[in-house]
Design an enzyme around this catalytic site. Structure first.
Site, mmCIF file in Angstrom:
data_model
loop_
_atom_site.group_PDB
_atom_site.id
_atom_site.type_symbol
_atom_site.label_atom_id
_atom_site.label_comp_id
_atom_site.label_asym_id
_atom_site.label_seq_id
_atom_site.Cartn_x
_atom_site.Cartn_y
_atom_site.Cartn_z
ATOM 1 N N THR A 72 6.968 3.850 -2.399
ATOM 2 C CA THR A 72 6.739 4.019 -3.829
ATOM 3 C C THR A 72 7.253 5.369 -4.315
ATOM 4 O OG1 THR A 72 4.835 2.531 -3.874
ATOM 5 C CG2 THR A 72 4.978 4.167 -5.633
ATOM 6 N N HIS A 203 5.052 1.847 7.371
ATOM 7 C CA HIS A 203 4.001 0.886 7.727
ATOM 8 C C HIS A 203 4.459 -0.564 7.637
ATOM 9 C CE1 HIS A 203 2.549 -0.547 3.658
ATOM 10 N NE2 HIS A 203 3.222 0.521 3.297
ATOM 11 N N THR A 239 3.626 20.654 2.447
ATOM 12 C CA THR A 239 3.685 20.726 3.903
ATOM 13 C C THR A 239 3.953 19.347 4.497
ATOM 14 O OG1 THR A 239 2.126 22.570 3.911
ATOM 15 C CG2 THR A 239 2.413 21.369 5.984
ATOM 16 N N CYS A 332 -0.066 -4.551 -3.596
ATOM 17 C CA CYS A 332 -0.206 -3.554 -4.660
ATOM 18 C C CYS A 332 -0.735 -4.164 -5.954
ATOM 19 C CB CYS A 332 1.139 -2.874 -4.930
ATOM 20 S SG CYS A 332 1.783 -1.985 -3.502
#
Length: 385
Positions: A72, A203, A239, A332
């Protein structure tokens, strides 16, 4: 049988080797990759090694890989940066894209930042390439981005990336593709594909959630959407999630090392599932091109069983009670109660029966499919009577 997981298009079970690699990384690579001391340098080296490994599998330079939080973010980054940084004023997409693309382009259209146009689809939900070319030819002086997914996540139709990319080159348009359902499942030689951006999510091929990447053909003119640091060569502040990136690296390496064997196995499962459904349940239909292995992905099938909408919804509930996980479509959009927007767009009023998506992986077994088929047959017959 306690549970059967057939919602791999939504997310996949993590490979044990991926979990092991991530666990080891969390124990040994806990330094901040932006720190200059030995701990930071070690973590930075792990991130850059992962980037190089991933790039080599796709036949591109590591400089073209930008790690993100998933597909996304990668989709949004490609589309928004193309408008803001590359001067794109027109976007051509389709009405059955993933909402990571649809919501983004519709927002930009609402904000009057672009002219949004949708390409026609044929009766099976495939992109009409003749219409796409006519749209590209309409405004040759406009900077245009074409955004079309490689494999549709609900009906499995496969887009010819090379054909679309060549059309985009012909009319000097940029080309972005959501490849979330294809990377890790199909060979992808980006050096040979005329595509400017692709979005990837770990994933979907047995990696961790929360990490993916954007491939950018040329990064010279892009600026970050997330500000605050110089990470990812100043294209994405924050990070780096080192353990997730290591998991992504391991998952994609496993996927491509075993691609021929795994894809042949999953294809055999899909064939068995479709053949069994056709013989056991009269009137069953496969939506889009999902019933055609030559034109759709081997990883999923979208099935309509002759039941009413309410009966179909109840079937999903009953399948869940029997330990079978599947879906009506994109995870989603699971909160929506309007059914599959993809099937509604493709079939409209001709959509007599709702669809159920079953998606497979290398961990799926024939025994599990036989249990699902038996359960479906029992439920369908009980509803029919």
């Amino acid at each position: 049988m306690d549970t059967v997981y057939l919602d791999n298009a939504a997310t996949t079970q993590m490979d044990p080797e991926v979990i092991s690699a991530m666990h080891q990384s969390m124990r040994s690579n806990f330094g901040n990759p932006s720190s200059t001391h030995a701990f930071g340098r070690k973590a930075k080296a792990a991130v850059e090694t992962a980037r190089k490994s991933i790039a080599s599998l796709l036949n591109v330079s590591s400089a073209n890989i930008v790690f993100t939080s998933g597909g996304t973010e990668a989709d949004n980054m490609a589309i928004s940066c193309a408008v803001r940084d590359l001067g794109v004023t027109r976007i051509i997409s389709s009405k059955i894209e993933h909402h990571a693309v649809l919501n983004c382009v519709e927002f930009l259209d609402t904000e009057n930042k672009i002219d949004l146009q949708f390409v026609n689809l044929d009766q099976d939900g495939s992109v009409d390439l003749t219409h796409l070319e006519s749209l590209l030819a309409e405004a040759p002086d406009s900077k245009t981005l074409v955004s079309l997914m490689h494999i549709n996540n609900e009906i499995g139709n496969i887009l010819d990336l090379k054909a679309v990319g060549e059309l985009c080159q012909k009319y000097s348009a940029y080309f972005h593709s959501d490849t979330v359902q294809s990377v890790g499942h199909y060979e992808m030689d980006l050096a040979d594909l005329p595509v400017d951006f692709i979005a990837v999510s770990a994933h979907k091929f047995h990696g961790p959630k929360g990490v993916g990447f954007l491939y950018v053909k040329s990064r010279n003119h892009l600026k970050p959407l997330i500000h605050g640091g110089s990470q990812e060569r100043e294209l994405r502040a924050g990070t780096e999630s080192v353990h997730n990136i290591i998991g992504l690296q391991k998952a994609i390496e496993i996927a491509y090392t075993n691609l021929e064997e795994d894809s042949a196995y999953i294809k055999s499962l899909k064939n068995h599932f479709m053949d069994s459904l056709k013989s056991e349940i009269p009137g069953v239909r496969f939506n889009g091109l999902s019933g055609d292995l030559d034109k759709s992905t081997y990883t999923l099938v979208n099935v309509s069983i002759p039941l009413s909408a309410s009966e179909s919804d109840m079937m999903l509930f009953q399948l869940d009670l029997k330990g079978i996980a599947c879906s009506k479509g994109s995870a989603c959009q699971s909160g929506a109660q309007l059914g599959s927007f993809v099937l509604n767009e493709v079939y409209g009023e001709k959509l007599d029966y709702p669809g159920i998506r079953f998606s497979f992986s290398k961990f799926t077994t024939k025994k599990e499919l036989d249990y699902v088929i038996s359960t479906l047959k029992s439920l369908a017959l009980s509803k029919a009577n």
